[in-house]
Design a protein around this motif. Structure first.
Motif, PDB file in Angstrom:
ATOM      1  N   HIS A  61       0.834  -1.201   0.000  1.00 22.49           N
ATOM      2  CA  HIS A  61       0.000   0.000   0.000  1.00 22.49           C
ATOM      3  C   HIS A  61       0.869   1.252   0.000  1.00 22.49           C
ATOM      4  O   HIS A  61       0.418   2.328  -0.363  1.00 22.49           O
ATOM      5  CB  HIS A  61      -0.938   0.008   1.219  1.00 22.49           C
ATOM      6  CG  HIS A  61      -0.255   0.259   2.523  1.00 22.49           C
ATOM      7  ND1 HIS A  61       0.658  -0.622   3.079  1.00 22.49           N
ATOM      8  CD2 HIS A  61      -0.343   1.291   3.404  1.00 22.49           C
ATOM      9  CE1 HIS A  61       1.094  -0.143   4.240  1.00 22.49           C
ATOM     10  NE2 HIS A  61       0.507   1.015   4.453  1.00 22.49           N
ATOM     11  N   TYR A  83       4.004   2.817  -8.565  1.00 19.52           N
ATOM     12  CA  TYR A  83       2.551   2.918  -8.750  1.00 19.52           C
ATOM     13  C   TYR A  83       2.197   3.064 -10.229  1.00 19.52           C
ATOM     14  O   TYR A  83       1.279   2.402 -10.736  1.00 19.52           O
ATOM     15  CB  TYR A  83       1.995   4.099  -7.957  1.00 19.52           C
ATOM     16  CG  TYR A  83       0.503   4.290  -8.120  1.00 19.52           C
ATOM     17  CD1 TYR A  83      -0.391   3.341  -7.652  1.00 19.52           C
ATOM     18  CD2 TYR A  83      -0.001   5.399  -8.783  1.00 19.52           C
ATOM     19  CE1 TYR A  83      -1.758   3.498  -7.822  1.00 19.52           C
ATOM     20  CE2 TYR A  83      -1.360   5.578  -8.955  1.00 19.52           C
ATOM     21  CZ  TYR A  83      -2.239   4.621  -8.480  1.00 19.52           C
ATOM     22  OH  TYR A  83      -3.589   4.784  -8.657  1.00 19.52           O
ATOM     23  N   PRO A 112      -5.115   0.817  -1.388  1.00 17.15           N
ATOM     24  CA  PRO A 112      -4.398   1.761  -2.250  1.00 17.15           C
ATOM     25  C   PRO A 112      -3.106   1.172  -2.793  1.00 17.15           C
ATOM     26  O   PRO A 112      -2.832  -0.023  -2.639  1.00 17.15           O
ATOM     27  CB  PRO A 112      -4.121   2.926  -1.284  1.00 17.15           C
ATOM     28  CG  PRO A 112      -3.953   2.252   0.055  1.00 17.15           C
ATOM     29  CD  PRO A 112      -4.920   1.086   0.042  1.00 17.15           C
ATOM     30  N   LYS A 128      -4.500  -0.717  -5.968  1.00 16.14           N
ATOM     31  CA  LYS A 128      -5.352   0.156  -6.772  1.00 16.14           C
ATOM     32  C   LYS A 128      -4.839   0.294  -8.200  1.00 16.14           C
ATOM     33  O   LYS A 128      -5.621   0.287  -9.157  1.00 16.14           O
ATOM     34  CB  LYS A 128      -5.430   1.536  -6.115  1.00 16.14           C
ATOM     35  CG  LYS A 128      -6.273   2.551  -6.874  1.00 16.14           C
ATOM     36  CD  LYS A 128      -6.267   3.898  -6.158  1.00 16.14           C
ATOM     37  CE  LYS A 128      -7.072   4.945  -6.911  1.00 16.14           C
ATOM     38  NZ  LYS A 128      -7.008   6.264  -6.234  1.00 16.14           N
ATOM     39  N   GLU A 177      -6.438  -0.335   4.975  1.00 18.11           N
ATOM     40  CA  GLU A 177      -6.456  -0.432   3.521  1.00 18.11           C
ATOM     41  C   GLU A 177      -7.905  -0.491   3.041  1.00 18.11           C
ATOM     42  O   GLU A 177      -8.387  -1.531   2.574  1.00 18.11           O
ATOM     43  CB  GLU A 177      -5.689  -1.675   3.060  1.00 18.11           C
ATOM     44  CG  GLU A 177      -4.219  -1.663   3.460  1.00 18.11           C
ATOM     45  CD  GLU A 177      -3.481  -2.943   3.109  1.00 18.11           C
ATOM     46  OE1 GLU A 177      -4.138  -3.882   2.597  1.00 18.11           O
ATOM     47  OE2 GLU A 177      -2.268  -3.022   3.341  1.00 18.11           O
ATOM     48  N   ASN A 203     -10.575   0.589  -2.487  1.00 15.65           N
ATOM     49  CA  ASN A 203     -10.417   1.722  -3.395  1.00 15.65           C
ATOM     50  C   ASN A 203     -11.669   1.873  -4.265  1.00 15.65           C
ATOM     51  O   ASN A 203     -12.468   0.938  -4.377  1.00 15.65           O
ATOM     52  CB  ASN A 203      -9.143   1.566  -4.235  1.00 15.65           C
ATOM     53  CG  ASN A 203      -9.230   0.432  -5.242  1.00 15.65           C
ATOM     54  OD1 ASN A 203     -10.014   0.466  -6.180  1.00 15.65           O
ATOM     55  ND2 ASN A 203      -8.402  -0.596  -5.043  1.00 15.65           N
TER      56      ASN A 203
END
Length: 452
Positions: A155, A162, A185, A189, A221, A224
């Motif tokens: 996360h 990312y 996330p 995500k 968490e 999302n």
């Protein structure tokens, strides 16, 4: 603020007897879990990964159930305002709240009705429980071809990592693959976000973004916004089993202790002698900036679980199309294998999972100190014990009960064979230095101490 929400999904088809049974659960421990999970769902987008901090911030939040002829309503008192737009709750959050109701209270009711024959110390019964939860949530579809790619990762990852998770998700989406993650996330995500674009480019309107979580982690968490199928399993062990049984391929992105826990769980299972013929592609991947991270992970796996474990995985650096192509091609192999052994496409029944990976581990100071962390044991057993150690660190980092235990008694103590302790300390220190233990901007205070 006071809000009443009408039922959505499967919860709008309850009989009055079922509604009454759910209402009876409001005095039980299950309702406390329900309240906390509701708060986690409402608090999506928060800038903290501490469950304890979230629960302390919203002590005046309350939830109630209202019985109605057309189903059951959820009543909210003082919910986080970020869950609303112009006074109306966001539709996805509305759906997730009723997923929480379905999985926490409704399942606890089913568990009570089945307790005369359901033995959660029995491996087959545990697997049935995982299947039953997924089936009840309507996320198992026997008509689907094998195309569910499970994506694991942290996360707390950097911007380059990312962005790369989104690129991989995009390439998977272009090839018609669906995505399953831990629903939070970061690396959970990114693949979903990328896949939505890939699916839309191919005019695929049935894309699935399955999020699997559990009560202890959901506040740190929260789901999302892209998750369109949410399932809350009772504990981390059943959550991990759900991941591997619905997967037709697994990607491991960079992450911290939680990602190490997931990888050790997976490798420990795949090393079982009865799983030698299983077809389940496992790819470790990240951008070129993450090459050192995967080198450290591979070194740790090789030194602890051996070359046999390393042969189960493939490391691909900075090549999102190659990852997606390999998994798309491997899906045909998964289909062929499942068909040849008579297994279901949608749930891997033939995968053997030893009791050491199924029985819940309570990460308290006593259990953490008692872990058998020595190299002189078979690789699957060592993987199970290492998995428990990393699970405890996750609990101490972000889970409510773990955080409180650390506050009260100090860091968990991990001790064992000096050589293994040195390797664990080196890996964990690398996670700390790379900012993988807490969200960026948060000062990390280790919840563990490695005793050499």
């Amino acid at each position: 603020m006071h809000v009443q929400l009408n039922p959505l999904g499967s919860m709008d088809l309850l009989s009055q007897l079922e509604v009454d049974h759910l209402k009876q659960n409001t005095q039980q421990e299950a309702f406390r879990l329900f309240r906390n999970c509701c708060l986690a769902v409402l608090n999506v987008g928060s800038h903290t990964d501490s469950s304890a901090e979230i629960y302390e911030q919203y002590q005046d939040f309350a939830v109630n159930l209202l019985s109605r002829e057309r189903g059951i309503k959820i009543e909210l008192f003082n919910p986080p305002l970020s869950a609303f737009v112009d006074g109306q709750i966001i539709k996805g959050i509305h759906e997730h709240l009723f997923a929480v109701l379905r999985d926490i209270l409704f399942y606890h009711s089913r568990l009570q009705s089945h307790k005369s024959w359901l033995d959660l110390n029995n491996s087959d019964h545990i697997t049935h429980t995982v299947f039953d939860i997924l089936r009840n949530a309507r996320v198992i579809d026997a008509r689907n071809e094998p195309n569910m790619i499970v994506c694991w990762g942290g996360h707390s990852i950097n911007e380059a990592e990312y962005k790369y998770t989104k690129e991989v998700g995009y390439e998977l989406g272009l090839r018609g693959m669906d995505i399953c993650t831990g629903c939070g996330p970061g690396a959970m995500k990114g693949p979903m976000k990328g896949a939505t674009i890939g699916h839309n480019k191919q005019r695929r309107s049935t894309g699935r973004y399955l999020g699997l979580t559990e009560p202890g982690i959901i506040a740190a968490e929260p789901p999302n916004p892209i998750v369109n199928e949410l399932v809350i399993l009772p504990d981390i062990e059943k959550r991990l089993e759900a991941f591997v049984r619905v997967a037709h391929g697994i990607i491991v992105f960079p992450g911290g202790a939680g990602t190490a826990e997931e990888l050790l769980y997976l490798l420990g299972i795949m090393l079982h002698k009865d799983n030698q013929q299983q077809t389940l592609p496992i790819i470790l991947t990240g951008p070129k900036q993450s090459a050192a991270y995967f080198s450290e992970i591979a070194s740790f796996i090789g030194a602890t679980l051996g070359e046999a474990a390393l042969k189960l995985v493939e490391i691909i650096i900075d090549d999102a199309p190659a990852v997606a192509r390999k998994l798309k091609l491997a899906a045909a192999d998964v289909r062929h294998y499942r068909k040849s052994v008579g297994d279901a496409y949608h749930f891997n029944w033939t995968l053997q999972i030893a009791p050491g990976f199924q029985q819940p581990f309570i990460p308290n100071h006593q259990n953490m100190a008692a872990l058998d962390l020595h190299l002189n044991q078979d690789s699957a057993t060592l993987a199970a014990n290492l998995r428990r150690a990393f699970s405890g660190i996750v609990a101490g980092n972000v889970k409510d009960e773990g955080i409180k235990a650390i506050r009260q008694h100090g860091p968990f103590q991990l001790s064992g064979e000096p050589k293994l302790m040195q390797m664990m300390d080196t890996l964990l220190q690398a996670f700390v230095e790379q900012g993988r233990m807490k969200l960026p901007g948060s000062k990390y205070e280790p919840c563990y101490r490695v005793v050499r």
